[in-house]
Design a protein around this motif. Structure first.
Motif, PDB file in Angstrom:
ATOM      1  N   UNK A 182       0.857  -1.182   0.000  1.00 29.28           N
ATOM      2  CA  UNK A 182       0.000   0.000   0.000  1.00 29.28           C
ATOM      3  C   UNK A 182       0.888   1.224   0.000  1.00 29.28           C
ATOM      4  N   UNK A 183       0.633   2.139  -0.936  1.00 28.71           N
ATOM      5  CA  UNK A 183       1.421   3.367  -1.035  1.00 28.71           C
ATOM      6  C   UNK A 183       0.474   4.551  -0.890  1.00 28.71           C
ATOM      7  N   UNK A 184       0.773   5.409   0.086  1.00 20.99           N
ATOM      8  CA  UNK A 184      -0.083   6.566   0.329  1.00 20.99           C
ATOM      9  C   UNK A 184       0.708   7.730   0.906  1.00 20.99           C
ATOM     10  N   UNK A 185       0.043   8.862   0.966  1.00 19.34           N
ATOM     11  CA  UNK A 185       0.608  10.080   1.553  1.00 19.34           C
ATOM     12  C   UNK A 185      -0.045  10.276   2.916  1.00 19.34           C
ATOM     13  N   UNK A 186       0.736  10.155   3.971  1.00 19.49           N
ATOM     14  CA  UNK A 186       0.175  10.247   5.319  1.00 19.49           C
ATOM     15  C   UNK A 186      -0.518  11.585   5.591  1.00 19.49           C
ATOM     16  N   UNK A 187      -0.127  12.629   4.873  1.00 23.44           N
ATOM     17  CA  UNK A 187      -0.694  13.957   5.123  1.00 23.44           C
ATOM     18  C   UNK A 187      -2.015  14.181   4.393  1.00 23.44           C
ATOM     19  N   UNK A 188      -2.401  13.259   3.511  1.00 28.59           N
ATOM     20  CA  UNK A 188      -3.643  13.411   2.743  1.00 28.59           C
ATOM     21  C   UNK A 188      -4.852  13.229   3.645  1.00 28.59           C
ATOM     22  N   UNK A 189      -5.972  13.809   3.241  1.00 29.90           N
ATOM     23  CA  UNK A 189      -7.177  13.813   4.075  1.00 29.90           C
ATOM     24  C   UNK A 189      -7.744  12.416   4.313  1.00 29.90           C
TER      25      UNK A 189
END
Length: 226
Positions: free
Chosen positions: A203-210
Motif C-alpha cells: 500500500x502506497x499513500x501520503x500520510x498527510x492526505x485527508x
C-alpha cells in the motif's frame, strides 16, 4: 490482507461498496483518456499521488477496469479501479503480473469520485517471485523504518477465529514500512503464507492526505505503533 501479527477490527462505516459503480468508472476512464499524457512506459514507482485524473491515466495505457469484488472496497467519497494488466502492473521497471492458481496479481487505484484525482494504490501479489522482485525494488529506498519477520520470542499467532496457533505451525509472515522523505510517501509491504497460500500486499499513500488516517485505521497499517 489480514496479518496474524494483529487482531484486525474493521469499521464498515467508512467504506463505500464499489462493485455497483464499475460501469461509471469505465465510462469516466474512456472519456478522460485523451486528456492524459502517455509518454513512456507506465511505472507505479513514479506515481506522485498528485495525478489529477486516475481513470484517464489508466485508460491511456489501453487498460480496461476489471470487476471489483465485495472485499475490495474503498472509503466513502472515493472509487477504485482494478487491473491485472501488465501495462499498469509494473514497479521500478519490474513486471509484477502473474497468477497463482485462480488468484491474479493486480493493482487497485483509489481515487476521489468527484475530482478523479488519484489518492493511493494497493498492489496485491500471489506469486513469490514477483513479491521478491518488488521487495528488492523497495529496498533501494534504504532500510525500512519498521521491519518484523516472523514472531518474536513469547509471541503467539492467532487464526482468523482468534484462537492460538501451535508454535511452528503458524504461517510465514513479514511486514515492512518505508517512509520516503524525498517524495513524502509511505510504503507498507506485508507478506503472508507460502506456496499456493502465499499473498503479499503493498500500500502506497501520503500520510498527510485527508483520506490517510481513515484508510490506515481501516486496514490496520499502523498496527505496529500500538
Amino acid at each position: 490482507m489480514k496479518y496474524l501479527f494483529v487482531n484486525i477490527i474493521l469499521s464498515l462505516t467508512v467504506l463505500s461498496c464499489t462493485s455497483g459503480r464499475k460501469d461509471n468508472a469505465k465510462a469516466d476512464s474512456t472519456n478522460a483518456a485523451a486528456s492524459v499524457s502517455n509518454t513512456g512506459p507506465f511505472d507505479l514507482a513514479t506515481l506522485t499521488l498528485k495525478e489529477k485524473n486516475a481513470p484517464g491515466l489508466i485508460a491511456a495505457r489501453k487498460v480496461k477496469p476489471e470487476p471489483v469484488s465485495d472485499v475490495e472496497q474503498t472509503l466513502l467519497g472515493y472509487e477504485v479501479l482494478k487491473s491485472s494488466n501488465a501495462n499498469v502492473l509494473r514497479f521500478g521497471g519490474i513486471d509484477l503480473s502473474g497468477a497463482n492458481g485462480t488468484n491474479k496479481n493486480h493493482v487497485l487505484f483509489h481515487y476521489d469520485d468527484q475530482t478523479k484525482a488519484l489518492a493511493f494504490y494497493v498492489v496485491a501479489l500471489y506469486t513469490q517471485q514477483q513479491a521478491d522482485a518488488l521487495l528488492k525494488e523497495l529496498e533501494k529506498m534504504g532500510k525500512p523504518q519498521f521491519e518484523k519477520i516472523g514472531l518474536d520470542k513469547g509471541e503467539v499467532a492467532l487464526d482468523l477465529n482468534g484462537d492460538p496457533i501451535e508454535r511452528g505451525k503458524e504461517q510465514k509472515q513479514a511486514y515492512r514500512v518505508w517512509e520516503n522523505k524525498k517524495n513524502r510517501l509511505t510504503y507498507f509491504f506485508g507478506e503472508l503464507g507460502s506456496g499456493k497460500d502465499f499473498e503479499a500486499e503493498l500500500t502506497v499513500l501520503d500520510r498527510s492526505a485527508k483520506y490517510a488516517k481513515d484508510w490506515i485505521s481501516f486496514d490496520s497499517l499502523d498496527w505496529y505503533k500500538k
